[in-house]
Design a protein around this motif. Sequence first.
Motif, short mmCIF file in Angstrom:
data_model
loop_
_atom_site.label_atom_id
_atom_site.label_comp_id
_atom_site.label_asym_id
_atom_site.label_seq_id
_atom_site.Cartn_x
_atom_site.Cartn_y
_atom_site.Cartn_z
N SER A 191 0.85 -1.19 0.00
CA SER A 191 0.00 0.00 0.00
C SER A 191 0.88 1.24 0.00
O SER A 191 2.06 1.15 0.33
N PHE A 192 0.31 2.39 -0.41
CA PHE A 192 1.04 3.66 -0.32
C PHE A 192 0.41 4.52 0.77
O PHE A 192 0.53 5.74 0.79
N ASN A 193 -0.31 3.84 1.69
CA ASN A 193 -0.95 4.54 2.81
C ASN A 193 -0.23 4.16 4.10
O ASN A 193 -0.17 2.97 4.46
N ILE B 123 -0.76 -1.07 9.90
CA ILE B 123 -1.70 -2.15 10.23
C ILE B 123 -1.15 -3.49 9.72
O ILE B 123 -1.24 -4.51 10.40
N LEU B 124 -0.51 -3.45 8.53
CA LEU B 124 0.04 -4.69 7.96
C LEU B 124 1.41 -4.99 8.55
O LEU B 124 2.08 -5.95 8.14
N SER C 5 7.53 -4.57 -11.17
CA SER C 5 6.19 -4.92 -10.69
C SER C 5 6.07 -4.54 -9.22
O SER C 5 7.07 -4.44 -8.51
N LEU C 6 4.86 -4.28 -8.79
CA LEU C 6 4.65 -4.08 -7.36
C LEU C 6 3.43 -4.88 -6.91
O LEU C 6 2.50 -5.13 -7.71
N ASP C 7 3.49 -5.31 -5.66
CA ASP C 7 2.38 -6.06 -5.06
C ASP C 7 1.51 -5.10 -4.25
O ASP C 7 2.03 -4.24 -3.54
N LEU C 8 0.21 -5.25 -4.34
CA LEU C 8 -0.72 -4.53 -3.48
C LEU C 8 -1.56 -5.56 -2.72
O LEU C 8 -1.93 -6.59 -3.28
N ILE C 9 -1.81 -5.28 -1.46
CA ILE C 9 -2.74 -6.11 -0.68
C ILE C 9 -4.02 -5.31 -0.49
O ILE C 9 -3.96 -4.13 -0.14
N TYR C 10 -5.17 -5.93 -0.75
CA TYR C 10 -6.45 -5.22 -0.55
C TYR C 10 -7.36 -6.09 0.31
O TYR C 10 -6.98 -7.18 0.73
N HIS D 246 -6.35 5.63 -4.17
CA HIS D 246 -5.09 6.38 -4.01
C HIS D 246 -3.90 5.44 -4.21
O HIS D 246 -2.91 5.79 -4.86
N ASP D 247 -4.00 4.20 -3.68
CA ASP D 247 -2.92 3.22 -3.87
C ASP D 247 -2.68 2.97 -5.36
O ASP D 247 -1.55 2.97 -5.84
N ILE D 248 -3.78 2.76 -6.08
CA ILE D 248 -3.66 2.43 -7.51
C ILE D 248 -3.16 3.64 -8.31
O ILE D 248 -2.26 3.52 -9.15
N GLN D 249 -3.70 4.81 -8.00
CA GLN D 249 -3.24 6.02 -8.73
C GLN D 249 -1.76 6.28 -8.46
O GLN D 249 -0.99 6.58 -9.38
#
Length: 319
Positions: free
Chosen positions: A88-90, A96-97, A122-127, A139-142
């Motif tokens: 995440s970029f938050n 929290i993670l 590449s980057l990994d995102l957790i949702y 916001h993470d995706i942008q």
Amino acid sequence: MQALLVQLKYELERFRASEKSIESVFIGGGTPSTVAPELYEPLFKMLQKYLSANIEITSEANPNSATKEWLRGMWKLGVNRISFGVQSFNNDKLKILNRAHSPEDAIEAIKSAKEIGFVNLSLDLIYATLGDSKALLKHDIQTAFTLPINHISAYALTIEEGTPFEKKPHMAKETLDITTWIFEEIQKHGFTQYEISNFGTYQSQHNLGYWQYKNYIGLGSGAVGSLDQVRLYPTSNVENYIKNPMDIKSEVLTQEDIKIEKIFLGFRSIVGVHQNILNKEELKRAQLLYTEKKLSHKDDVFYNVDYLLADEITLFISS
Ligand SMILES: C[S@@+](CC[C@H](N)C(=O)[O-])C[C@H]1O[C@@H](n2cnc3c(N)ncnc32)[C@H](O)[C@@H]1O
């Protein structure tokens, strides 16, 4: 790392590897960016003659440990793709993670990799974690798409055994709505979905190799290898692995096991399922789904049109 080298020598013989026969390499984990590049050198030396031309060599990395020096060192070894565990970029979400990096660390690491010469990033995102909102994920995706990446892996948080989150199952909050929405958001930016969790203008050859059911050597404690009908499991106890890297259990898969796996992997990705592996009943059910436009068909291969239905379709066809 020395134990890996011992196992590699053994596996190259077991797989009867010939020159230029290895199509892709993937360094995962754990966290490969905690190991200095020079410690990988003996492995790359032993692998050199087996690597095919223009081979894809990926390494996972965590932004906090993927320093410029580490990235440059891996680049020199021949690594030409990095998969960053950004998540995440938050800032609050990273806390929290329980992640050790900041959004700024992630942005800087990816930009450094580009400067050093990496094109395939590449980057990994957790949702689907507690606290997620569409605004946060947007916001993470942008932010991700402001960076020089050509691939994203998006994973819904799963509660894994033996992890601190096991005691906090409420941390994972997946809904069909949020998953469908995040898939659409990523594709709006021009990345094609080629597997249930993977998107890009670039497709990872290594991952495709798994889904195309190719043989692969699995090196390391807790890794998994696959040679024709045999699945290979090096011990997942690191100390035992160092003592004996050949402490590898094997499992012989039945033709039925292999067929189910090919159906499962084929419908979760662009690989599809060749009609020749289906028996009469299964073929009838696949044709039924084709008439219902749940599957498409081309050159004797059935393709899934909605990856979110992959597991149900696999169950329906193989029941
Ligand atoms: C094999 S893991 C790489 C390990 C990585 N070093 C890490 O710190 O998670 C690859 C990716 O899996 C995802 N991942 C890790 N744990 C997860 C979980 N419990 N649920 C969903 N995805 C997870 C993360 O996006 C991670 O970057």
